[in-house]
Design an enzyme around this catalytic site. Structure first.
Site, PDB file in Angstrom:
ATOM      1  CE  LYS A  72       5.436 -10.902   4.480  1.00 35.99           C
ATOM      2  NZ  LYS A  72       5.941  -9.978   3.552  1.00 35.99           N
ATOM      3  CG  ASP A 109       9.680  -8.792   2.725  1.00 34.06           C
ATOM      4  OD1 ASP A 109       9.929  -9.959   2.087  1.00 34.06           O
ATOM      5  OD2 ASP A 109       8.485  -8.866   3.247  1.00 34.06           O
TER       6      ASP A 109
HETATM    7  P1  NAP Z   1      -1.035  -4.899   1.728  1.00 30.50           P
HETATM    8  O1  NAP Z   1      -0.563  -4.816   3.081  1.00 30.50           O
HETATM    9  O2  NAP Z   1      -2.424  -5.410   1.289  1.00 30.50           O
HETATM   10  O3  NAP Z   1      -1.126  -3.383   0.978  1.00 30.50           O
HETATM   11  C1  NAP Z   1      -1.194  -2.918  -0.112  1.00 30.50           C
HETATM   12  C2  NAP Z   1      -0.999  -1.636  -0.698  1.00 30.50           C
HETATM   13  O4  NAP Z   1      -1.476  -1.254  -1.873  1.00 30.50           O
HETATM   14  C3  NAP Z   1      -1.861  -0.576   0.028  1.00 30.50           C
HETATM   15  O5  NAP Z   1      -0.668   0.794   0.195  1.00 30.50           O
HETATM   16  C4  NAP Z   1      -3.002  -0.110  -0.553  1.00 30.50           C
HETATM   17  O6  NAP Z   1      -3.385   1.163  -0.324  1.00 30.50           O
HETATM   18  C5  NAP Z   1      -2.245  -0.051  -1.974  1.00 30.50           C
HETATM   19  N1  NAP Z   1      -3.336  -0.386  -2.859  1.00 30.50           N
HETATM   20  C6  NAP Z   1      -4.066  -1.672  -3.082  1.00 30.50           C
HETATM   21  N2  NAP Z   1      -5.064  -1.506  -4.179  1.00 30.50           N
HETATM   22  C7  NAP Z   1      -4.966  -0.026  -4.590  1.00 30.50           C
HETATM   23  C8  NAP Z   1      -5.535   0.787  -5.412  1.00 30.50           C
HETATM   24  N3  NAP Z   1      -6.528   0.324  -6.282  1.00 30.50           N
HETATM   25  N4  NAP Z   1      -5.134   1.978  -5.604  1.00 30.50           N
HETATM   26  C9  NAP Z   1      -4.087   2.546  -4.869  1.00 30.50           C
HETATM   27  N5  NAP Z   1      -3.441   1.842  -4.185  1.00 30.50           N
HETATM   28  C10 NAP Z   1      -3.666   0.609  -3.820  1.00 30.50           C
HETATM   29  O7  NAP Z   1       0.100  -5.909   0.753  1.00 30.50           O
HETATM   30  P2  NAP Z   1       1.404  -5.756   0.745  1.00 30.50           P
HETATM   31  O8  NAP Z   1       1.925  -6.995   1.711  1.00 30.50           O
HETATM   32  O9  NAP Z   1       2.157  -4.349   1.329  1.00 30.50           O
HETATM   33  O10 NAP Z   1       2.174  -6.200  -0.664  1.00 30.50           O
HETATM   34  C11 NAP Z   1       2.106  -5.175  -1.783  1.00 30.50           C
HETATM   35  C12 NAP Z   1       2.527  -5.925  -2.961  1.00 30.50           C
HETATM   36  O11 NAP Z   1       4.059  -6.076  -2.702  1.00 30.50           O
HETATM   37  C13 NAP Z   1       1.975  -7.009  -3.366  1.00 30.50           C
HETATM   38  O12 NAP Z   1       1.776  -6.881  -4.632  1.00 30.50           O
HETATM   39  C14 NAP Z   1       2.912  -7.956  -2.797  1.00 30.50           C
HETATM   40  O13 NAP Z   1       2.875  -9.407  -3.593  1.00 30.50           O
HETATM   41  C15 NAP Z   1       4.062  -7.246  -3.479  1.00 30.50           C
HETATM   42  N6  NAP Z   1       5.372  -7.876  -2.529  1.00 30.50           N
HETATM   43  C16 NAP Z   1       6.423  -8.349  -3.217  1.00 30.50           C
HETATM   44  C17 NAP Z   1       7.471  -8.905  -2.325  1.00 30.50           C
HETATM   45  C18 NAP Z   1       8.735  -9.247  -3.212  1.00 30.50           C
HETATM   46  O14 NAP Z   1       9.743  -9.940  -2.620  1.00 30.50           O
HETATM   47  N7  NAP Z   1       8.744  -8.896  -4.492  1.00 30.50           N
HETATM   48  C19 NAP Z   1       7.718  -8.842  -0.799  1.00 30.50           C
HETATM   49  C20 NAP Z   1       6.489  -8.495  -0.509  1.00 30.50           C
HETATM   50  C21 NAP Z   1       5.324  -8.029  -1.141  1.00 30.50           C
HETATM   51  P3  NAP Z   1      -4.497   1.599   0.785  1.00 30.50           P
HETATM   52  O15 NAP Z   1      -3.502   1.743   2.108  1.00 30.50           O
HETATM   53  O16 NAP Z   1      -5.017   2.975   0.540  1.00 30.50           O
HETATM   54  O17 NAP Z   1      -5.452   0.354   0.615  1.00 30.50           O
END
Ligand code: NAP
Length: 282
Positions: A72, A109
């Site tokens: 992205k 999004d």
């Molecule tokens: P990302 O860039 O990898 O970010 C992941 C986030 O989760 C970071 O803030 C990370 O914290 C946190 N995290 C991961 N493991 C953790 C843990 N064990 N304890 C505490 N915090 C933790 O992913 P993303 O693209 O932002 O996506 C995040 C989620 O949103 C995913 O599940 C994705 O499928 C979902 N999503 C859904 C939609 C929808 O349309 N429904 C759209 C976009 C994304 P750190 O910074 O500390 O690593």
């Protein structure tokens, strides 16, 4: 199935991996229901192959692509022009290829999140008070940008890695701030889980929802399972909940319109199809 000819309108999604993306399920169901001569294809370049793929599509080879993890940010960088919401988020999930060879980037999004709130929490006023976003990754950036542009008075970012929360707040600026520990939920109007916690059925974010006002709305971006532990906790506390699948479906609508020049048909239940695809019953 409608006939696909050499005149078909072509779009797709780029991700790595892209196998589990629900976007092909949604878009192809809409294409079929609308009887369009069109396709929506999954594309998975190598980790360093995104830019070459996108540059090769310049000039309108295909109409556009959605972009998902982990491309992205690269998508925004590859574009010549971008919407305010994509620029503010620092990431794009939609690229449109213009006939003049340029690429336009957008991020739907955050819009998907706002539309999901309207649908599943009718009457909710997103601008009526502070929002808390749990997480500081790409999804959190899109949400924070959309909430800031929607005029939410304060957007607090709470993340495991404090540096990432700080850089998100710095990049977007304005009303976006880093949450102050225990006070994060004080007087909050909206709580968004934008972490991956809860994905696959594990525990959700470790925040005490008892501290949130009973009027707060909780949205979980995680949609597998649909009723995450976090949404179950919120419902048990009496809070209104909004699920990530509605957000996913709503973010796809403006992409479909941009690719195929019309709104998705309403005579197909894409939510039921998506639930089936993730192994849940409607
Ligand atoms: P990302 O860039 O990898 O970010 C992941 C986030 O989760 C970071 O803030 C990370 O914290 C946190 N995290 C991961 N493991 C953790 C843990 N064990 N304890 C505490 N915090 C933790 O992913 P993303 O693209 O932002 O996506 C995040 C989620 O949103 C995913 O599940 C994705 O499928 C979902 N999503 C859904 C939609 C929808 O349309 N429904 C759209 C976009 C994304 P750190 O910074 O500390 O690593």
């Amino acid at each position: 199935m409608s006939a696909i000819t050499g005149a078909a309108m072509v779009a797709g999604i780029i991700g790595r991996p892209v196998t589990h993306s629900l976007s092909p399920v949604l878009h192809n169901a809409w294409i079929e229901a609308a009887g369009l001569n069109a396709v929506y294809a999954p594309l998975a370049p190598t980790a360093d192959g995104f830019r070459a793929l996108v540059d090769g599509l310049r000039g309108g080879v295909i109409r556009g692509v959605n972009v998902t993890i982990p491309f992205k940010e690269e998508a925004l960088a590859a574009a010549d022009t971008a919407s305010d919401r994509a620029r503010l988020a620092g990431a794009a999930n939609l690229l449109l290829f213009r006939a003049d060879g340029t690429i336009h980037a957008d991020n739907t999004d955050g819009l998907g999140m706002l539309l999901a709130l309207e649908i599943q929490a009718p009457g909710f006023d997103v601008g009526a008070g502070p929002a808390v976003i749990l997480g500081a990754g790409g999804a959190a950036r899109g949400a924070a940008a959309a909430l800031a542009l929607a005029g939410v008075p304060v957007v607090r970012i709470l993340n495991r890695t404090a540096d990432r929360a700080e850089s998100l707040a710095r990049d977007i600026g304005g009303q976006v701030t880093v949450a102050a520990g225990d006070d994060a939920l004080d007087g909050v109007n909206l709580i968004v889980n934008a972490t991956s916690l809860g994905l696959g059925g594990g525990p959700g974010p470790d925040v005490d929802l008892a501290k949130a006002p009973e009027t707060a709305v909780v949205l979980d971006m995680v949609y597998k399972p649909l009723r995450t532990e976090f949404l179950q906790q919120a419902a048990a506390r009496g809070l209104r909940t909004v699920d990530g699948l509605e957000m996913l479906i709503r973010q796809a609508v403006p992409s479909f319109e941009a690719f195929y020049g019309q709104a998705p048909p309403v005579n197909v239940d894409v939510r039921a199809l998506a639930l089936k695809a993730v192994g849940e019953s409607a």
